[in-house]
Design a protein around this motif. Sequence first.
Motif, mmCIF file in Angstrom:
data_model
loop_
_atom_site.group_PDB
_atom_site.id
_atom_site.type_symbol
_atom_site.label_atom_id
_atom_site.label_comp_id
_atom_site.label_asym_id
_atom_site.label_seq_id
_atom_site.Cartn_x
_atom_site.Cartn_y
_atom_site.Cartn_z
ATOM 1 N N GLN A 183 0.766 -1.187 0.031
ATOM 2 C CA GLN A 183 -0.065 0.003 0.045
ATOM 3 C C GLN A 183 0.747 1.348 -0.068
ATOM 4 O O GLN A 183 0.516 2.165 -0.467
ATOM 5 C CB GLN A 183 -0.758 0.009 1.278
ATOM 6 N N ASP A 184 1.794 1.288 0.767
ATOM 7 C CA ASP A 184 2.712 2.422 1.133
ATOM 8 C C ASP A 184 3.629 2.516 -0.191
ATOM 9 O O ASP A 184 4.420 1.578 -0.535
ATOM 10 C CB ASP A 184 3.343 2.398 2.169
ATOM 11 N N PRO A 185 3.757 3.712 -0.977
ATOM 12 C CA PRO A 185 4.833 3.899 -2.083
ATOM 13 C C PRO A 185 6.075 3.704 -1.766
ATOM 14 O O PRO A 185 6.948 3.178 -2.403
ATOM 15 C CB PRO A 185 4.476 5.363 -2.559
ATOM 16 N N LEU A 186 6.436 4.189 -0.512
ATOM 17 C CA LEU A 186 7.768 3.966 0.266
ATOM 18 C C LEU A 186 8.160 2.546 0.388
ATOM 19 O O LEU A 186 9.206 2.364 0.107
ATOM 20 C CB LEU A 186 7.828 4.798 1.409
ATOM 21 N N LEU A 187 7.170 1.846 0.652
ATOM 22 C CA LEU A 187 7.537 0.243 0.679
ATOM 23 C C LEU A 187 7.739 -0.286 -0.562
ATOM 24 O O LEU A 187 8.641 -1.090 -0.729
ATOM 25 C CB LEU A 187 6.313 -0.304 1.381
ATOM 26 N N ARG A 188 7.022 0.003 -1.604
ATOM 27 C CA ARG A 188 7.319 -0.330 -3.257
ATOM 28 C C ARG A 188 8.617 0.026 -3.420
ATOM 29 O O ARG A 188 9.532 -0.605 -4.111
ATOM 30 C CB ARG A 188 6.237 0.153 -3.847
ATOM 31 N N GLN A 189 8.871 1.400 -3.277
ATOM 32 C CA GLN A 189 10.191 1.854 -3.518
ATOM 33 C C GLN A 189 11.410 1.043 -3.012
ATOM 34 O O GLN A 189 12.308 0.792 -3.591
ATOM 35 C CB GLN A 189 10.294 3.462 -3.322
ATOM 36 N N ALA A 190 11.336 0.794 -1.661
ATOM 37 C CA ALA A 190 12.254 0.178 -1.074
ATOM 38 C C ALA A 190 12.411 -1.488 -1.471
ATOM 39 O O ALA A 190 13.604 -1.683 -1.586
ATOM 40 C CB ALA A 190 11.932 -0.032 0.511
ATOM 41 N N LEU A 191 11.338 -1.772 -1.768
ATOM 42 C CA LEU A 191 11.203 -3.351 -2.222
ATOM 43 C C LEU A 191 12.099 -3.544 -3.741
ATOM 44 O O LEU A 191 12.861 -4.170 -3.928
ATOM 45 C CB LEU A 191 9.859 -3.926 -2.248
ATOM 46 N N LYS A 192 11.389 -2.480 -4.373
ATOM 47 C CA LYS A 192 12.169 -2.560 -5.752
ATOM 48 C C LYS A 192 13.776 -2.116 -5.697
ATOM 49 O O LYS A 192 14.397 -2.765 -6.424
ATOM 50 C CB LYS A 192 11.458 -1.277 -6.763
ATOM 51 N N ALA A 193 13.938 -1.228 -4.800
ATOM 52 C CA ALA A 193 15.446 -0.759 -4.795
ATOM 53 C C ALA A 193 16.332 -2.072 -4.225
ATOM 54 O O ALA A 193 17.420 -2.281 -4.893
ATOM 55 C CB ALA A 193 15.660 0.356 -4.001
ATOM 56 N N ARG A 194 15.982 -2.609 -3.220
ATOM 57 C CA ARG A 194 16.530 -3.790 -2.923
ATOM 58 C C ARG A 194 16.806 -5.093 -3.862
ATOM 59 O O ARG A 194 17.628 -5.560 -3.824
ATOM 60 C CB ARG A 194 15.866 -4.260 -1.655
ATOM 61 N N ALA A 195 15.755 -5.155 -4.364
ATOM 62 C CA ALA A 195 15.676 -6.307 -5.622
ATOM 63 C C ALA A 195 16.667 -6.016 -6.881
ATOM 64 O O ALA A 195 17.211 -6.682 -7.319
ATOM 65 C CB ALA A 195 14.245 -6.459 -6.106
ATOM 66 N N VAL A 196 16.667 -4.642 -7.109
ATOM 67 C CA VAL A 196 17.485 -4.120 -8.116
ATOM 68 C C VAL A 196 19.068 -4.402 -7.653
ATOM 69 O O VAL A 196 19.931 -4.987 -8.661
ATOM 70 C CB VAL A 196 17.282 -2.669 -8.094
ATOM 71 N N GLU A 197 19.457 -4.170 -6.489
ATOM 72 C CA GLU A 197 20.699 -4.462 -5.877
ATOM 73 C C GLU A 197 21.126 -6.165 -6.143
ATOM 74 O O GLU A 197 22.121 -6.196 -6.602
ATOM 75 C CB GLU A 197 20.709 -4.013 -4.604
ATOM 76 N N ILE A 198 19.974 -6.692 -5.690
ATOM 77 C CA ILE A 198 20.299 -8.312 -5.821
ATOM 78 C C ILE A 198 20.524 -8.651 -7.368
ATOM 79 O O ILE A 198 21.224 -9.496 -7.677
ATOM 80 C CB ILE A 198 19.195 -9.133 -5.173
ATOM 81 N N ILE A 199 19.861 -8.100 -8.275
ATOM 82 C CA ILE A 199 19.718 -8.394 -9.400
ATOM 83 C C ILE A 199 21.028 -7.928 -10.197
ATOM 84 O O ILE A 199 21.648 -8.822 -10.832
ATOM 85 C CB ILE A 199 18.540 -7.831 -10.258
ATOM 86 N N PHE A 200 21.671 -6.831 -9.955
ATOM 87 C CA PHE A 200 22.812 -6.640 -10.427
ATOM 88 C C PHE A 200 24.041 -7.587 -9.729
ATOM 89 O O PHE A 200 25.013 -7.842 -10.491
ATOM 90 C CB PHE A 200 23.312 -4.934 -9.826
ATOM 91 N N LYS A 201 23.885 -7.810 -8.388
ATOM 92 C CA LYS A 201 24.890 -8.673 -7.851
ATOM 93 C C LYS A 201 24.701 -10.228 -8.565
ATOM 94 O O LYS A 201 25.672 -10.712 -9.011
ATOM 95 C CB LYS A 201 24.839 -8.781 -6.527
ATOM 96 N N ALA A 202 23.636 -10.428 -8.894
ATOM 97 C CA ALA A 202 23.297 -11.939 -9.691
ATOM 98 C C ALA A 202 23.898 -11.979 -11.195
ATOM 99 O O ALA A 202 24.250 -13.060 -11.515
ATOM 100 C CB ALA A 202 21.763 -12.123 -9.517
ATOM 101 N N GLN A 203 24.097 -10.828 -11.710
ATOM 102 C CA GLN A 203 24.631 -10.837 -13.151
ATOM 103 C C GLN A 203 25.930 -11.291 -13.185
ATOM 104 O O GLN A 203 26.421 -12.117 -13.929
ATOM 105 C CB GLN A 203 24.685 -9.500 -13.652
#
Length: 312
Positions: A164-184
């Motif tokens: 519900q909270d836009p800040l939560l969506r932003q935090a979730l996305k930001a952390r997932a992006v970090e993980i995706i970069f590392k996985a490459q």
Amino acid sequence: MEFDLENPLTDSQDLNSDSVASLFLTESDHMPSQNYFSSLQAGDFDVLVRREATASISQFSCNLDPLLSYLAVNYLDRFLSCHLMTQPEQWVIKLLAISCVSLAAKMKKAEFSLTYFQDEGGIIFDTRTIGRMEALILGALKWRMRSITPFSFIPFFISQFKPQDPLLRQALKARAVEIIFKAQNDINFFAYKPSIVAASALLCASHELFPLQFPCFRKALSNCLYLNKESMSQCYNAVQAVVLEEYESVSEAISSSVTPVNVLDQRFSSSESGNTNGKSTVTTLRIESDIKRRKISHYCHNRTVQISQFGQ
């Protein structure tokens, strides 16, 4: 218009059933060939060649958008899967890396100068030479430059989670992006489709950030008809291994900072302002290190629990 890795098939920002279905149906066309992963594992293709090429891409794109670098590595892997290079000369690896960055920069509409692309040995690749390598890469990729990557699936999967909270969506996305970069950087992820990597990264990020909501997100992803549960479970396991390695490296850095010498330095430097402040600093460092170790231990325990529950 600049190419958006989160929206590779259309210029519209709206998610619709047709565009989402197209992403899942065509994502395999934007992956390295199936024998690429097995060749890397079997040693038929030197992993060091890829490592050196990706390092050069990072060097040439260090001042550019990180997504540009990710796109360039995607081009690199797809090219190498079609042209397995055995013991190429250094200048060939450099030229390949430069050309991948050049193509990615054109797709991202990024400003850059070819004068930056100079080999350490003093070799300067002119525009014509880079253009010829670009043409070779384009042929290998069948001109599919609007790559479908894990980033392409993040908006869809987050919409399934519905925080519900836009800040939560932003935090979730930001952390997932970090993980995706590392996985490459890990060749083991070549075994999984981009959608599987994206879902696993988001699942891991949700477990880190919102543990109470994690079961709901896991259930939402397990109900997604496009995802293979077995592949998802395996990839989630691999993602958590990457994250655990990240935690361990941070813990080691903290632990190494709390040495007898550093403790003496802290006390000596604080002697003018009183012993209390110096002891407080040392104690704080020890507490932070202890917290990090407990966090890693707790994370390892939860890892086995959550993987076993994924298919439920």
